[in-house]
Scaffold this active site. Structure first.
Site, PDB file in Angstrom:
ATOM      1  N   GLY A  46       0.830  -1.196   0.000  1.00  0.00           N
ATOM      2  CA  GLY A  46       0.000   0.000   0.000  1.00  0.00           C
ATOM      3  C   GLY A  46       0.863   1.245   0.000  1.00  0.00           C
ATOM      4  N   GLN A  51       3.423   9.895   1.358  1.00  0.00           N
ATOM      5  CA  GLN A  51       4.675   9.149   1.173  1.00  0.00           C
ATOM      6  C   GLN A  51       5.384   9.506  -0.134  1.00  0.00           C
ATOM      7  OE1 GLN A  51       2.758   5.129   2.148  1.00  0.00           O
ATOM      8  NE2 GLN A  51       4.845   4.906   2.909  1.00  0.00           N
ATOM      9  N   CYS A  93       6.901  -0.518   6.447  1.00  0.00           N
ATOM     10  CA  CYS A  93       6.455   0.696   5.757  1.00  0.00           C
ATOM     11  C   CYS A  93       7.531   1.134   4.758  1.00  0.00           C
ATOM     12  CB  CYS A  93       6.225   1.792   6.797  1.00  0.00           C
ATOM     13  SG  CYS A  93       5.690   3.360   6.097  1.00  0.00           S
ATOM     14  N   LEU A  94       7.104   1.503   3.554  1.00  0.00           N
ATOM     15  CA  LEU A  94       8.076   1.940   2.545  1.00  0.00           C
ATOM     16  C   LEU A  94       8.801   3.221   2.967  1.00  0.00           C
ATOM     17  CD1 LEU A  94       6.138   1.318  -0.801  1.00  0.00           C
ATOM     18  CD2 LEU A  94       7.946  -0.083   0.217  1.00  0.00           C
ATOM     19  N   HIS A 135      -3.228   1.186   8.222  1.00  0.00           N
ATOM     20  CA  HIS A 135      -1.860   1.710   8.089  1.00  0.00           C
ATOM     21  C   HIS A 135      -1.838   2.914   7.138  1.00  0.00           C
ATOM     22  CE1 HIS A 135       2.654   0.995   7.718  1.00  0.00           C
ATOM     23  NE2 HIS A 135       2.417   1.819   6.726  1.00  0.00           N
ATOM     24  N   GLU A 136      -2.515   2.775   5.984  1.00  0.00           N
ATOM     25  CA  GLU A 136      -2.484   3.860   4.995  1.00  0.00           C
ATOM     26  C   GLU A 136      -3.305   5.062   5.458  1.00  0.00           C
ATOM     27  OE1 GLU A 136      -0.217   3.538   3.014  1.00  0.00           O
ATOM     28  OE2 GLU A 136       0.019   1.359   3.116  1.00  0.00           O
ATOM     29  N   HIS A 139      -1.354   7.223   7.698  1.00  0.00           N
ATOM     30  CA  HIS A 139      -0.436   8.135   6.997  1.00  0.00           C
ATOM     31  C   HIS A 139      -1.100   9.470   6.705  1.00  0.00           C
ATOM     32  CE1 HIS A 139       3.296   6.044   6.192  1.00  0.00           C
ATOM     33  NE2 HIS A 139       2.694   4.962   5.729  1.00  0.00           N
TER      34      HIS A 139
HETATM   35 ZN    ZN Z   1       3.521   3.104   5.542  1.00  0.00          ZN
END
Ligand code: ZN
Length: 174
Positions: A46, A51, A93-94, A135-136, A139
């Site tokens: 995701g 991000q 997480c990226l 999670h998203e 953000h």
């Molecule tokens: Zn993340």
């Protein structure tokens, strides 16, 4: 389409609350397409707009491996309207590559939002689907998974992150 640069923990845009999207127009559709390509390129499940440095309420996700033939999902202005139970599982997480930890999340959630046509959607999710959405959506509120592991764990993760970030991108350290 283009692969956008992923912002890492420490970048102020990740701490900002994202703005709701007033209208789903071509600019938003292009952003979503670029986010999907960026997510696949980085092998993530995701991605949220902050991000890639865009403080808008847009998330994309795909619960299957890239290239497996599943449709990537896009959700605009997502909001959790109901939730039930809790469950702990590992998250990564990226924006904080190479780190992962156990995070407590709601087990089942109901999310509302808009699709790429601007139509209202309502999603009931559990399991990985529920976790990725939470999670998203976090953000978009300026919250990362490292903010949800408890103060001691967070301290440990942040000290590890300092070293990882230096190694990944020495030129971006301020
Ligand atoms: Zn993340």
């Amino acid at each position: 389409m283009s692969v956008l640069q992923i912002r890492y923990l420490g970048d102020p845009v990740l701490k900002k609350k994202a703005q709701p999207v007033p209208e789903v127009d071509e600019e938003i559709r292009q952003l979503a397409r670029d986010m999907i390509e960026t997510m696949y390129f980085n092998k993530g499940a995701g991605l949220a707009a902050p991000q890639v440095g865009v403080s808008k309420k847009v998330i994309v996700y795909d619960l299957e491996e890239s290239g497996s033939g599943t449709e990537p999902q896009v959700l605009i202005n997502p909001a959790i309207v109901a939730s039930e139970g809790t469950v702990r599982d590992e998250e990564a997480c990226l924006s904080v590559p190479e780190l992962k930890d156990m995070v407590e999340r709601k087990a089942k959630i109901t999310v509302t939002g808009l699709d790429l046509e601007g139509r209202e959607v309502r999603i009931e999710a559990d399991g990985l689907h529920s976790r990725v959405l939470q999670h998203e959506i976090d953000h978009l509120e300026g919250i990362l998974f490292v903010d949800r592991v408890g103060p001691l764990k967070k301290k440990l993760l942040l000290s590890k992150w300092k070293k990882i970030r230096k190694k990944l991108e020495p030129e971006r350290i301020v």
